[in-house]
Design an enzyme around this catalytic site. Structure first.
Site, PDB file in Angstrom:
ATOM      1  N   GLY A   8      75.936 -33.726  18.433  1.00 12.07           N
ATOM      2  CA  GLY A   8      75.608 -32.967  17.229  1.00 12.07           C
ATOM      3  C   GLY A   8      76.674 -31.968  16.805  1.00 12.07           C
ATOM      4  O   GLY A   8      76.383 -31.033  16.065  1.00 12.07           O
ATOM      5  N   GLU A  38      86.563 -31.939  15.172  1.00 17.21           N
ATOM      6  CA  GLU A  38      87.410 -32.838  15.967  1.00 17.21           C
ATOM      7  C   GLU A  38      88.683 -32.144  16.458  1.00 17.21           C
ATOM      8  O   GLU A  38      89.782 -32.704  16.425  1.00 17.21           O
ATOM      9  CB  GLU A  38      87.758 -34.114  15.178  1.00 17.21           C
ATOM     10  CG  GLU A  38      86.558 -34.883  14.664  1.00 17.21           C
ATOM     11  CD  GLU A  38      85.698 -35.525  15.758  1.00 17.21           C
ATOM     12  OE1 GLU A  38      86.095 -35.504  16.940  1.00 17.21           O
ATOM     13  OE2 GLU A  38      84.624 -36.050  15.424  1.00 17.21           O
ATOM     14  N   GLN A  77      89.803 -31.614  19.298  1.00 13.48           N
ATOM     15  CA  GLN A  77      90.510 -32.227  20.434  1.00 13.48           C
ATOM     16  C   GLN A  77      91.777 -32.948  19.993  1.00 13.48           C
ATOM     17  O   GLN A  77      92.695 -33.129  20.775  1.00 13.48           O
ATOM     18  CB  GLN A  77      89.592 -33.194  21.208  1.00 13.48           C
ATOM     19  CG  GLN A  77      89.310 -34.516  20.512  1.00 13.48           C
ATOM     20  CD  GLN A  77      88.114 -34.468  19.570  1.00 13.48           C
ATOM     21  OE1 GLN A  77      87.527 -33.414  19.346  1.00 13.48           O
ATOM     22  NE2 GLN A  77      87.727 -35.618  19.040  1.00 13.48           N
ATOM     23  N   GLY A 116      85.894 -43.944  16.518  1.00 13.84           N
ATOM     24  CA  GLY A 116      84.670 -44.732  16.463  1.00 13.84           C
ATOM     25  C   GLY A 116      83.449 -43.859  16.637  1.00 13.84           C
ATOM     26  O   GLY A 116      83.548 -42.684  16.973  1.00 13.84           O
TER      27      GLY A 116
END
EC number: 2.7.1.21
Length: 192
Positions: free
Chosen positions: A14, A84, A86, A169
């Protein structure tokens, strides 16, 4: 004093919903937010932060040469959010720390802790090293009721344990699992 936050979790925990909820909360109060996402994340289109439940919002694309600190100094938002995280490099994470420290703008970065092989991403490692506050976003293992701590990559529903670190993905490619189930599936595949 503003802080740099790192909120991490596995796939399907989430994180993007939390990013979008936070943007909504700021904007509902008439406050300005800068929302960033790396160019590599193109699941819903480049520059789109989207959750699996259908919510989405346009974001500023982080690519080589984008100076987030310069943009923050010009725009003076109440908060900066990164989805995101990372996928960022160490220099980009340093920019986020400078935004919090030098411009006194809170920065909240959301992302994965580790890849499907259990290795830290560069951006995650940098955030673990320098973030002021680190918070886990939790979810449950796909196979049991334990807390998921790992991301398992699958191809046609079968777990795989080799390949490039980055493969964009969603549910078709990754499932959240606990360490025990990850290890069990790795042994079954003859990889451990």
């Amino acid at each position: 004093m503003a802080k740099l936050y790192f909120r991490y979790g596995t796939m399907n925990s989430g994180k993007s919903i939390e990013v979008l909820r936070t943007v909504h909360n700021y904007e509902e109060q008439g406050k300005k937010v800068l929302l960033f996402t790396p160019s590599v994340d193109d699941r819903s289109g480049v520059g789109i932060v989207a959750s699996r439940i259908g919510m989405q919002k346009s974001a500023i694309v982080i690519q080589d040469g984008v100076n987030m600190k310069e943009l923050a100094a010009k725009e003076r938002p109440n908060c900066i959010l990164i989805d995101e995280a990372q996928f960022l490099n160490a220099g980009q994470i340093e920019q986020l720390a400078e935004i919090a420290d030098d411009l006194n703008i809170p920065v909240i970065a959301y992302g994965l802790r580790a890849d499907f092989m259990g290795q830290l991403f560069e951006g995650s490692a940098s955030l673990f090293a320098i973030a002021d506050k680190i918070e886990e976003i939790k979810t449950v293992c796909w196979y049991c009721d334990k807390k998921a701590t790992m991301n398992m990559r699958c191809k046609d529903g079968v777990p795989i344990f080799h390949g490039e670190q980055i493969q964009i993905g969603g549910n078709e490619s990754y499932i959240p699992v606990c360490r025990k189930c990850y290890t069990d599936k790795k042994r079954e595949a003859g990889q451990h």
